[in-house]
Design a protein around this motif. Structure first.
Motif, PDB file in Angstrom:
ATOM      1  N   CYS A 159       0.623  -1.816  -0.306  1.00 38.31           N
ATOM      2  CA  CYS A 159       0.007  -0.041   0.132  1.00 38.31           C
ATOM      3  C   CYS A 159       0.739   1.519   0.008  1.00 38.31           C
ATOM      4  O   CYS A 159       1.913   1.282   0.548  1.00 38.31           O
ATOM      5  N   ASN A 162       1.060   4.873   3.638  1.00 34.79           N
ATOM      6  CA  ASN A 162       1.392   4.428   4.667  1.00 34.79           C
ATOM      7  C   ASN A 162       0.907   5.087   5.939  1.00 34.79           C
ATOM      8  O   ASN A 162       1.593   6.545   6.684  1.00 34.79           O
ATOM      9  N   CYS A 163      -0.217   4.879   6.008  1.00 35.94           N
ATOM     10  CA  CYS A 163      -0.424   5.305   7.552  1.00 35.94           C
ATOM     11  C   CYS A 163       0.510   4.392   8.183  1.00 35.94           C
ATOM     12  O   CYS A 163       0.798   3.959   8.566  1.00 35.94           O
ATOM     13  N   PHE A 165       0.566   4.122  11.060  1.00 39.67           N
ATOM     14  CA  PHE A 165      -0.015   2.461  12.616  1.00 39.67           C
ATOM     15  C   PHE A 165      -0.305   0.978  12.391  1.00 39.67           C
ATOM     16  O   PHE A 165      -0.015   0.331  12.617  1.00 39.67           O
ATOM     17  N   CYS A 166      -0.368   1.159  10.706  1.00 40.68           N
ATOM     18  CA  CYS A 166      -0.162  -0.903   9.896  1.00 40.68           C
ATOM     19  C   CYS A 166       0.867  -0.588   9.734  1.00 40.68           C
ATOM     20  O   CYS A 166       1.573  -0.117   8.918  1.00 40.68           O
ATOM     21  N   THR A 168       0.654  -3.148   6.713  1.00 43.43           N
ATOM     22  CA  THR A 168       0.585  -2.762   5.289  1.00 43.43           C
ATOM     23  C   THR A 168       1.894  -1.921   5.033  1.00 43.43           C
ATOM     24  O   THR A 168       2.340  -1.874   3.816  1.00 43.43           O
ATOM     25  N   ALA A 169       1.895  -0.898   5.166  1.00 41.05           N
ATOM     26  CA  ALA A 169       2.184   0.415   4.465  1.00 41.05           C
ATOM     27  C   ALA A 169       4.002   0.410   4.664  1.00 41.05           C
ATOM     28  O   ALA A 169       4.524   0.428   4.074  1.00 41.05           O
ATOM     29  N   GLY A 208      -8.548  -5.463   3.021  1.00 45.26           N
ATOM     30  CA  GLY A 208      -7.202  -6.146   3.032  1.00 45.26           C
ATOM     31  C   GLY A 208      -5.681  -5.443   2.865  1.00 45.26           C
ATOM     32  O   GLY A 208      -6.271  -4.553   3.396  1.00 45.26           O
ATOM     33  N   GLY A 210      -3.346  -2.669   0.994  1.00 43.61           N
ATOM     34  CA  GLY A 210      -3.957  -2.248  -0.116  1.00 43.61           C
ATOM     35  C   GLY A 210      -5.174  -0.940  -0.057  1.00 43.61           C
ATOM     36  O   GLY A 210      -6.001  -1.343   0.988  1.00 43.61           O
ATOM     37  N   SER A 242      -9.147   4.990   2.953  1.00 45.37           N
ATOM     38  CA  SER A 242      -8.614   5.736   3.982  1.00 45.37           C
ATOM     39  C   SER A 242      -8.985   6.929   3.508  1.00 45.37           C
ATOM     40  O   SER A 242      -8.331   8.413   4.240  1.00 45.37           O
TER      41      SER A 242
HETATM   42 FE1  SF4 Z   1      -3.381   3.060   5.451  1.00 48.32          FE
HETATM   43 FE2  SF4 Z   1      -4.967   1.162   4.913  1.00 48.32          FE
HETATM   44 FE3  SF4 Z   1      -3.110   1.240   3.466  1.00 48.32          FE
HETATM   45 FE4  SF4 Z   1      -3.390   0.694   6.111  1.00 48.32          FE
HETATM   46  S1  SF4 Z   1      -3.626  -0.382   3.964  1.00 48.32           S
HETATM   47  S2  SF4 Z   1      -1.689   2.144   4.714  1.00 48.32           S
HETATM   48  S3  SF4 Z   1      -5.001   1.589   6.577  1.00 48.32           S
HETATM   49  S4  SF4 Z   1      -4.302   2.660   3.448  1.00 48.32           S
END
Ligand code: SF4
Ligand code: SAH
Length: 395
Positions: A159, A162-163, A165-166, A168-169, A208, A210, A242
């Protein structure tokens, strides 16, 4: 492939157009997984299809991680060697409650504190990992032990948003998934569990890996396939964003017949804090997101969900709940708030909220008259919970 493309393919082969629809039915309704199972199609046509490189199949589930709570996390192989994650949650996570889908009983029920405690590892044993050879899924459907289920679907590899707390970022954006890869995750998981659309209550959440609205065309093409061919109602689907304003505006133009329900990752009570935890807020601040959401036509009883990740000591104070309530009231939308206690991940320096702070936050919102639900953390022990999807290879 959507029906129109299958029809074109058949006509290119000199076959009648209706053969395209016939193929779609075999693939998506009967869910055949090999060319030779297309018995209604003349053998010669099957042969020509195979010769020109066409195949029928599913994205492969290359690994399965099983949680003590019944959740399963899959690494699913895309058209290249990259994998994405898909999660199966028997009995769901409570996230669908109160958003207008008929399947849920509404109510601000209090969940037992055990659901918010640390990952369950009985006897300290590690969660089971099952590395499976990519065999055909029909061979190994687990015995059925669920009444309803939710499948959490990825839309991109990694993804770009770039949040902070996440997890996946941390991957950054590797690439977009195709419509086939997105819809294919769903079909592969339905096959694995022997789930039948129409008979079984299966909900989809596009939550999920992305940001679905940064892969808009492929995401919506996948939704159309899932609605029109696989037969899943858009009211059983929720897409979370987001807050990509141009994506929300396009989404507002989609017809009811293929528009999933909408969830917005709010995650903070005001722009200053949201900017800190979600840098994308600088581009599209809260008011801009809410203005875009107002353009989305809602069906009777449908509500927009605002997701709110509680970061311990940062966004979990009761006065912030009051701020959120004010914000939701100001939005003037049929809305509800889904609280998610932050799920930890390696290298991310936030704190989980205490059970007490989650309860105080929830009560304050409820007291202000805002419908509020607590999402059950599912599969934390296998890195399957919200924000933990990073293709982690261990449990
Ligand atoms: Fe942000 Fe959602 Fe991407 Fe995680 S998956 S970085 S929460 S937009
Ligand atoms: N990219 C989309 C959809 C996937 S994320 C979006 O961000 O909306 C799904 C939800 O998980 C979002 O609401 C996100 O805020 C939340 N989330 C991300 N990381 C989390 C974490 N570590 N713990 C709990 N929730 C998290």
């Amino acid at each position: 492939m959507p029906v129109a493309e299958l029809e074109a393919l058949m006509m290119n082969l000199g076959e009648p157009r209706w053969r395209g629809r016939q193929l779609a039915e075999a693939m998506y309704c009967q869910r055949v997984t090999e060319m030779d199972a297309f018995t209604t199609l003349p053998k010669s046509v099957r042969g020509r299809l195979a010769e020109s490189g066409w195949g029928v199949g599913r994205p492969e589930i290359v690994s399965v991680f099983k949680s003590a709570d019944g959740t399963e996390r899959y690494l699913v192989r895309g058209n290249d060697d990259q994998t994405v994650e898909t999660v199966w949650m028997p009995e769901g996570d409570g996230g669908e409650a109160g958003d207008g889908s008929e399947v849920e009983v509404e109510g601000n029920s209090i969940l037992p504190s055990s659901l918010l405690s640390e990952p369950v590892r009985k006897d300290g044993a590690p969660a089971r990992i099952e590395d499976e050879a990519p065999t055909r899924v029909a061979d190994r459907a687990p015995t059925r032990s669920w009444d309803r289920a939710t499948i959490c679907v990825s839309s991109q590899v990694g993804c770009a948003v770039n949040c902070r707390f996440c997890l996946t970022a941390k991957l950054g954006l590797q690439r977009n998934l195709t419509a086939g890869e997105i819809a294919g995750q769903v079909v592969a998981v339905l096959d694995r569990h022997g789930a039948e659309v129409g008979r079984d209550r299966v909900n989809l959440v596009f939550m999920g890996m992305g940001e679905p609205f940064l892969n808009y065309d492929h995401f919506m093409a996948a939704v159309r396939l899932l609605v029109e061919e696989v037969g899943i109602s858009p009211l059983r689907m929720t897409v979370s964003t987001s807050g990509i304003v141009p994506g929300i505006e396009r989404f507002a133009q989609e017809p009811d017949s293929v528009r999933p329900k909408l969830a917005i990752s709010l995650n903070a009570p005001n722009d200053a804090l949201r900017e800190e935890v979600m840098p994308i807020n600088r581009k599209w601040p809260i008011d801009a997101v809410v203005d875009a959401v107002r353009k989305v036509p809602l069906r009777p009883r449908e509500r927009v969900t605002f997701e709110y990740v509680l970061l311990g000591g940062l966004t979990d104070r009761p006065e912030q709940a009051a701020e959120v309530a004010q914000l939701v009231r100001r939005a003037g939308l049929p809305a509800k708030v889904n609280l998610i206690a932050w799920n930890p991940g390696p290298g991310i320096e936030y704190f989980m909220p205490s059970f007490e702070s989650v309860e105080r936050f929830r009560c304050r919102l409820a007291g202000e008259g805002v419908p509020v639900f607590l999402r059950r953390p599912r599969g934390r022990d296998i890195y399957a919970a919200c924000g933990q999807l990073k293709r982690t290879l261990k449990a």
